[in-house]
Scaffold this active site. Structure first.
Site, PDB file in Angstrom:
ATOM      1  N   SER A 165       0.817  -1.221   0.000  1.00 48.70           N
ATOM      2  CA  SER A 165       0.000   0.000   0.000  1.00 48.70           C
ATOM      3  C   SER A 165       0.850   1.270   0.000  1.00 48.70           C
ATOM      4  O   SER A 165       1.846   1.391   0.729  1.00 48.70           O
ATOM      5  CB  SER A 165      -0.911  -0.003   1.228  1.00 48.70           C
ATOM      6  N   THR A 174      -9.662  -0.997   3.256  1.00 49.04           N
ATOM      7  CA  THR A 174      -9.403  -1.488   1.908  1.00 49.04           C
ATOM      8  C   THR A 174      -9.729  -2.973   1.816  1.00 49.04           C
ATOM      9  O   THR A 174     -10.320  -3.550   2.741  1.00 49.04           O
ATOM     10  CB  THR A 174      -7.949  -1.124   1.492  1.00 49.04           C
ATOM     11  N   LYS A 204     -14.237  -3.665   2.671  1.00 56.24           N
ATOM     12  CA  LYS A 204     -15.035  -2.461   2.391  1.00 56.24           C
ATOM     13  C   LYS A 204     -16.536  -2.683   2.601  1.00 56.24           C
ATOM     14  O   LYS A 204     -17.255  -1.755   2.937  1.00 56.24           O
ATOM     15  CB  LYS A 204     -14.783  -1.980   0.950  1.00 56.24           C
ATOM     16  N   ASN A 239     -14.817   3.111   2.265  1.00 53.67           N
ATOM     17  CA  ASN A 239     -13.347   3.110   2.260  1.00 53.67           C
ATOM     18  C   ASN A 239     -12.766   4.102   3.264  1.00 53.67           C
ATOM     19  O   ASN A 239     -11.565   4.161   3.458  1.00 53.67           O
ATOM     20  CB  ASN A 239     -12.782   3.371   0.855  1.00 53.67           C
ATOM     21  N   ASP A 288     -14.153   6.771  -3.303  1.00 54.08           N
ATOM     22  CA  ASP A 288     -13.672   6.236  -4.587  1.00 54.08           C
ATOM     23  C   ASP A 288     -14.368   6.898  -5.779  1.00 54.08           C
ATOM     24  O   ASP A 288     -13.739   7.161  -6.808  1.00 54.08           O
ATOM     25  CB  ASP A 288     -13.884   4.715  -4.662  1.00 54.08           C
ATOM     26  N   GLY A 324     -16.076  -5.674 -10.668  1.00 57.81           N
ATOM     27  CA  GLY A 324     -15.777  -5.837  -9.240  1.00 57.81           C
ATOM     28  C   GLY A 324     -15.932  -4.509  -8.505  1.00 57.81           C
ATOM     29  O   GLY A 324     -16.602  -3.581  -8.988  1.00 57.81           O
ATOM     30  N   GLY A 325     -15.268  -4.404  -7.342  1.00 58.96           N
ATOM     31  CA  GLY A 325     -15.423  -3.231  -6.479  1.00 58.96           C
ATOM     32  C   GLY A 325     -15.045  -1.927  -7.164  1.00 58.96           C
ATOM     33  O   GLY A 325     -15.808  -0.946  -7.121  1.00 58.96           O
ATOM     34  N   ASP A 369     -22.493 -12.780 -15.759  1.00 58.11           N
ATOM     35  CA  ASP A 369     -23.590 -12.574 -14.784  1.00 58.11           C
ATOM     36  C   ASP A 369     -23.332 -11.372 -13.882  1.00 58.11           C
ATOM     37  O   ASP A 369     -24.242 -10.637 -13.511  1.00 58.11           O
ATOM     38  CB  ASP A 369     -23.735 -13.809 -13.882  1.00 58.11           C
ATOM     39  N   TYR A 401      -1.872   0.870 -11.132  1.00 59.59           N
ATOM     40  CA  TYR A 401      -0.897   1.968 -11.011  1.00 59.59           C
ATOM     41  C   TYR A 401       0.540   1.486 -10.887  1.00 59.59           C
ATOM     42  O   TYR A 401       1.471   2.282 -10.935  1.00 59.59           O
ATOM     43  CB  TYR A 401      -1.260   2.883  -9.828  1.00 59.59           C
TER      44      TYR A 401
HETATM   45  P1  NAP Z   1     -12.207  -7.052  -7.643  1.00 61.17           P
HETATM   46  O1  NAP Z   1     -13.356  -6.502  -6.900  1.00 61.17           O
HETATM   47  O2  NAP Z   1     -11.610  -8.345  -7.212  1.00 61.17           O
HETATM   48  O3  NAP Z   1     -12.645  -7.197  -9.202  1.00 61.17           O
HETATM   49  C1  NAP Z   1     -11.737  -7.716 -10.135  1.00 61.17           C
HETATM   50  C2  NAP Z   1     -12.360  -7.637 -11.521  1.00 61.17           C
HETATM   51  O4  NAP Z   1     -11.362  -8.007 -12.476  1.00 61.17           O
HETATM   52  C3  NAP Z   1     -13.536  -8.552 -11.727  1.00 61.17           C
HETATM   53  O5  NAP Z   1     -14.439  -7.941 -12.612  1.00 61.17           O
HETATM   54  C4  NAP Z   1     -12.881  -9.780 -12.365  1.00 61.17           C
HETATM   55  O6  NAP Z   1     -13.756 -10.491 -13.222  1.00 61.17           O
HETATM   56  C5  NAP Z   1     -11.826  -9.135 -13.220  1.00 61.17           C
HETATM   57  N1  NAP Z   1     -10.693 -10.045 -13.463  1.00 61.17           N
HETATM   58  C6  NAP Z   1      -9.856 -10.563 -12.540  1.00 61.17           C
HETATM   59  N2  NAP Z   1      -8.937 -11.347 -13.135  1.00 61.17           N
HETATM   60  C7  NAP Z   1      -9.216 -11.316 -14.472  1.00 61.17           C
HETATM   61  C8  NAP Z   1      -8.636 -11.946 -15.617  1.00 61.17           C
HETATM   62  N3  NAP Z   1      -7.573 -12.751 -15.487  1.00 61.17           N
HETATM   63  N4  NAP Z   1      -9.181 -11.693 -16.827  1.00 61.17           N
HETATM   64  C9  NAP Z   1     -10.259 -10.868 -16.939  1.00 61.17           C
HETATM   65  N5  NAP Z   1     -10.860 -10.277 -15.907  1.00 61.17           N
HETATM   66  C10 NAP Z   1     -10.346 -10.486 -14.682  1.00 61.17           C
HETATM   67  O7  NAP Z   1     -10.978  -6.031  -7.683  1.00 61.17           O
HETATM   68  P2  NAP Z   1     -11.021  -4.424  -7.623  1.00 61.17           P
HETATM   69  O8  NAP Z   1     -10.974  -4.001  -6.208  1.00 61.17           O
HETATM   70  O9  NAP Z   1     -12.102  -3.948  -8.491  1.00 61.17           O
HETATM   71  O10 NAP Z   1      -9.589  -4.065  -8.238  1.00 61.17           O
HETATM   72  C11 NAP Z   1      -9.287  -4.265  -9.596  1.00 61.17           C
HETATM   73  C12 NAP Z   1      -7.934  -3.619  -9.927  1.00 61.17           C
HETATM   74  O11 NAP Z   1      -8.030  -2.208  -9.772  1.00 61.17           O
HETATM   75  C13 NAP Z   1      -6.782  -4.065  -9.025  1.00 61.17           C
HETATM   76  O12 NAP Z   1      -5.614  -4.186  -9.792  1.00 61.17           O
HETATM   77  C14 NAP Z   1      -6.647  -2.931  -8.026  1.00 61.17           C
HETATM   78  O13 NAP Z   1      -5.323  -2.803  -7.540  1.00 61.17           O
HETATM   79  C15 NAP Z   1      -7.008  -1.743  -8.906  1.00 61.17           C
HETATM   80  N6  NAP Z   1      -7.571  -0.633  -8.123  1.00 61.17           N
HETATM   81  C16 NAP Z   1      -7.003   0.589  -8.247  1.00 61.17           C
HETATM   82  C17 NAP Z   1      -7.521   1.658  -7.561  1.00 61.17           C
HETATM   83  C18 NAP Z   1      -6.896   3.007  -7.714  1.00 61.17           C
HETATM   84  O14 NAP Z   1      -7.189   3.898  -6.913  1.00 61.17           O
HETATM   85  N7  NAP Z   1      -6.065   3.206  -8.702  1.00 61.17           N
HETATM   86  C19 NAP Z   1      -8.649   1.499  -6.732  1.00 61.17           C
HETATM   87  C20 NAP Z   1      -9.211   0.225  -6.628  1.00 61.17           C
HETATM   88  C21 NAP Z   1      -8.665  -0.842  -7.316  1.00 61.17           C
HETATM   89  P3  NAP Z   1     -14.682 -11.689 -12.680  1.00 61.17           P
HETATM   90  O15 NAP Z   1     -15.947 -11.040 -12.197  1.00 61.17           O
HETATM   91  O16 NAP Z   1     -14.874 -12.530 -13.886  1.00 61.17           O
HETATM   92  O17 NAP Z   1     -13.917 -12.370 -11.585  1.00 61.17           O
END
Ligand code: NAP
Length: 296
Positions: free
Chosen positions: A15, A62, A66, A87, A102, A129-130, A155, A232
């Site tokens: 982090s 985080t 959340k 968050n 967010d 996802g989130g 879905d 990032y």
């Molecule tokens: P999450 O809730 O676990 O959701 C992950 C998403 O990615 C789901 O839609 C998942 O699809 C998809 N996914 C995972 N592996 C995949 C693959 N191999 N091929 C295709 N789709 C895939 O995670 P999240 O919290 O949304 O975070 C997602 C990313 O954003 C992470 O890398 C996180 O570090 C980054 N992030 C950045 C910030 C920022 O401030 N810059 C904030 C939050 C998150 P399924 O539904 O099919 O599993």
């Protein structure tokens, strides 16, 4: 005696928040220490209860807590209720209030760092996802005209689209909001009439199983589109490198991270966050990490 702000999650090893939040607190000479508190699920209740001890201003929450923290709080604001995710926690006297910064972080970073106006534009969000929830609610709130959600698991995209349509109706927005099959991303036609694409999947993220991967091939990315990758680390991500080569504009995920943090900072302290300073600190930490990688 110092006060504390906790970062609650698991794992917290990579982090950046402790670095850029502490810089902001020190900028105002506040006697406040931002500290990581890595807890497992059984410890979550105790960790939240300890925020009531008079020494804490609040916390960031985080992955993966959340949603789980909500029943442990006294009240939750409108945006956190909308997303079903908190968050940021602020202690106001004996009361713990949950917020979600967010949506603000994404919208503000898009405006200031991406120079992008959402109103009446056409977008694709990758993921459901989130973070995809925060990003797509932000796009609808800012009055996008067309939004397609592409997710590996269809879905989940369908459920999100249903929620977004209901929200659009509530705010009186007539927008096309629909699902896009993941495999359709192979076609350049799908992306041709879009002004922005946001990657909300971990594809390309360092230290993840998807390190080095990109959700799109370079040949489908249109010139002049804005590609915003929430990943990032590394910067540029594989998707952003390809997008730049294709002539697209790019924005990395550090901007959302810093702007959501800036909004949390204001909630805890009542002061405007020194965003540039926070940004520089976050960038510096990423660079330093790269340096260490090279040394190893
Ligand atoms: P999450 O809730 O676990 O959701 C992950 C998403 O990615 C789901 O839609 C998942 O699809 C998809 N996914 C995972 N592996 C995949 C693959 N191999 N091929 C295709 N789709 C895939 O995670 P999240 O919290 O949304 O975070 C997602 C990313 O954003 C992470 O890398 C996180 O570090 C980054 N992030 C950045 C910030 C920022 O401030 N810059 C904030 C939050 C998150 P399924 O539904 O099919 O599993």
């Amino acid at each position: 005696m110092p006060s504390f702000i906790n970062l609650i999650g698991y794992p917290l090893k990579h982090s950046l928040s402790p670095y850029f939040q502490q810089v902001a607190l020190d900028y105002y000479h506040l006697n406040v220490c931002y500290q990581k508190r890595e807890v497992d699920a059984e410890e979550l209740k105790t960790a939240i209860f300890s925020l009531r001890d008079g020494q804490h201003l609040g916390a960031n929450v985080t992955v993966p807590y959340k949603e789980a923290v909500i029943p442990l709080l006294d009240s939750v604001d409108e945006l956190a209720t909308l997303l079903g995710a908190v968050n940021t926690i602020v202690r106001r006297g004996d009361i713990l209030v949950g917020y979600n910064t967010d949506i603000y972080g994404f919208a503000e970073s898009l405006k200031t760092q991406g120079s992008f106006v959402v109103r009446s534009k056409r977008a694709i969000v990758l993921g459901a996802g989130g973070s995809a929830r925060a990003v797509s609610f932000a796009l609808v709130r800012e009055r996008i005209s067309s939004l397609l959600i592409a997710n590996r698991t269809m879905d989940r995209a369908v459920l999100l689209v249903g929620e977004l349509r209901r929200y659009a109706m509530q705010i009186g927005l007539e927008a096309e909001i629909d699902v896009l099959p993941w495999r359709a991303l192979d076609s350049e036609r799908v992306l041709a009439d879009r002004q922005i694409i946001v990657n909300c999947t971990p594809l390309g993220m360092k230290y993840s199983a998807e390190e080095g991967q990109s959700p799109l091939a370079g040949n489908v990315i249109p010139r002049d589109i804005l590609v915003y990758d929430l990943v990032y680390n590394p910067y540029p991500s594989p998707l952003l490198r390809m997008s730049e080569e294709a002539g697209a504009n790019i924005l990395g995920g550090l901007s959302m991270l810093v702007y959501q943090g800036a909004a949390s900072f204001k909630l805890w302290t009542g002061k405007e966050a020194p965003v540039d300073l926070m940004y520089d600190e976050a960038k510096g930490m990423l660079m330093e990490e790269k340096g260490q990688e090279i040394e190893r």
